[in-house]
Enzyme design. Structure first.
Site, mmCIF file in Angstrom:
data_model
loop_
_atom_site.group_PDB
_atom_site.id
_atom_site.type_symbol
_atom_site.label_atom_id
_atom_site.label_comp_id
_atom_site.label_asym_id
_atom_site.label_seq_id
_atom_site.Cartn_x
_atom_site.Cartn_y
_atom_site.Cartn_z
ATOM 1 N N ASP A 47 1.022 -1.308 0.106
ATOM 2 C CA ASP A 47 0.061 -0.246 0.086
ATOM 3 C C ASP A 47 0.787 1.019 -0.055
ATOM 4 O O ASP A 47 1.800 1.361 0.656
ATOM 5 C CB ASP A 47 -1.065 0.057 1.173
ATOM 6 C CG ASP A 47 -2.094 0.982 0.855
ATOM 7 O OD1 ASP A 47 -2.705 0.975 0.076
ATOM 8 O OD2 ASP A 47 -2.166 1.948 1.756
ATOM 9 N N GLY A 78 1.114 7.958 -11.780
ATOM 10 C CA GLY A 78 0.547 8.729 -10.494
ATOM 11 C C GLY A 78 1.034 9.968 -10.321
ATOM 12 O O GLY A 78 1.248 10.952 -11.358
HETATM 13 P P1 IMP Z 1 -2.430 1.633 -4.047
HETATM 14 O O1 IMP Z 1 -2.214 0.736 -5.236
HETATM 15 O O2 IMP Z 1 -3.619 1.574 -3.221
HETATM 16 O O3 IMP Z 1 -1.035 1.405 -2.965
HETATM 17 O O4 IMP Z 1 -2.336 3.169 -4.379
HETATM 18 C C1 IMP Z 1 -1.303 4.029 -4.398
HETATM 19 C C2 IMP Z 1 -1.564 5.510 -5.083
HETATM 20 O O5 IMP Z 1 -0.478 6.264 -4.629
HETATM 21 C C3 IMP Z 1 -1.362 5.350 -6.562
HETATM 22 O O6 IMP Z 1 -2.542 5.231 -7.332
HETATM 23 C C4 IMP Z 1 -0.858 6.820 -6.763
HETATM 24 O O7 IMP Z 1 -1.545 7.739 -6.956
HETATM 25 C C5 IMP Z 1 0.232 6.928 -5.730
HETATM 26 N N1 IMP Z 1 1.421 6.428 -5.732
HETATM 27 C C6 IMP Z 1 1.919 5.185 -5.214
HETATM 28 N N2 IMP Z 1 3.030 4.898 -5.533
HETATM 29 C C7 IMP Z 1 3.580 5.749 -6.563
HETATM 30 C C8 IMP Z 1 4.687 6.000 -7.312
HETATM 31 O O8 IMP Z 1 5.735 5.375 -7.389
HETATM 32 N N3 IMP Z 1 4.766 7.180 -8.269
HETATM 33 C C9 IMP Z 1 3.572 7.937 -8.111
HETATM 34 N N4 IMP Z 1 2.374 7.986 -7.641
HETATM 35 C C10 IMP Z 1 2.410 6.762 -6.652
#
Ligand code: IMP
Length: 199
Positions: free
Chosen positions: A69, A151
């Site tokens: 996460d 992201g």
């Molecule tokens: P997860 O998949 O619930 O962990 O969501 C993580 C969210 O955080 C992603 O949708 C991105 O918006 C942001 N995020 C996480 N890691 C990165 C990264 O390495 N680069 C840019 N955005 C990130």
């Protein structure tokens, strides 16, 4: 050891396979084991959410399950978007819409310090868990640059590199990124567990 990745994100799968393959861990996708559930991430910390995802997939498959996460934490916004990074601004926004909203919310803020955080959790069928956290510090850029990553990468400025995260190659990003750092800590912890030296 076989482990299921509690995610449908192909980029995460590639990173996990590359690093955990060195330990002899065979990383399976949810599709490989025929499990399509997406557990609700209703925790308020990265630790809680990664645990929720890993435990749900472990229980559904009976195999060790690994979840990550992650998100962006901005000091001047009291830690937002944080665990809500993927949902910042609501369902209607895409990645570009989300960083545009963030830039707007940063207008007039002097403190632009921020960090990416990643927490990896592996839940084992015996009820034990391993957790590892990785971070990378930067500042919120004044505007976007670069085409790589995903992201918030185009607006995550790395002062030491003089580049945004989106201007790094995949290898360069992995060397310094929150996820790369968390995976390296996780790998060491897993190595200890698999060798029976974690007492
Ligand atoms: P997860 O998949 O619930 O962990 O969501 C993580 C969210 O955080 C992603 O949708 C991105 O918006 C942001 N995020 C996480 N890691 C990165 C990264 O390495 N680069 C840019 N955005 C990130």
């Amino acid at each position: 050891m076989k482990a299921v990745l509690a995610s449908n994100n192909k980029k995460k799968m590639v990173e996990m396979r590359a690093i955990l393959g060195e330990l002899g861990v065979e990383v399976l996708s949810q599709a490989d084991v025929g499990v399509s559930i997406e557990p609700e991430e209703n925790g308020t910390t990265f630790e809680e959410n990664s645990r929720i995802k890993a435990v749900a997939i472990m229980e559904a498959t009976g195999l060790p399950a690994i979840a990550d996460d992650s998100g962006l934490v901005v000091e001047a916004l009291d830690g937002a978007p944080g665990v809500y990074s993927a949902r910042y601004g609501g369902e209607g926004l895409d990645d570009t819409g989300r960083w545009q909203l963030l830039l707007k919310n940063m207008e007039g803020k002097e403190n632009r310090a921020c960090k990416f955080v990643s927490v990896i959790c592996c839940a084992f069928p015996d009820g034990t868990q391993l957790m590892a956290r990785g971070e990378v510090h930067g500042v919120v850029a004044q505007g976007p640059s670069g085409e790589g990553g995903f992201g918030y990468d185009p607006i995550f400025w790395l002062p030491e590199q003089g580049k945004s995260m989106a201007e790094l190659t995949a290898e360069e990003k992995n060397q310094i990124s929150h996820r790369g750092n968390a995976l390296r800590v996780f790998k060491k912890e897993l190595e200890k567990k698999l060798n029976g030296t974690d007492q």
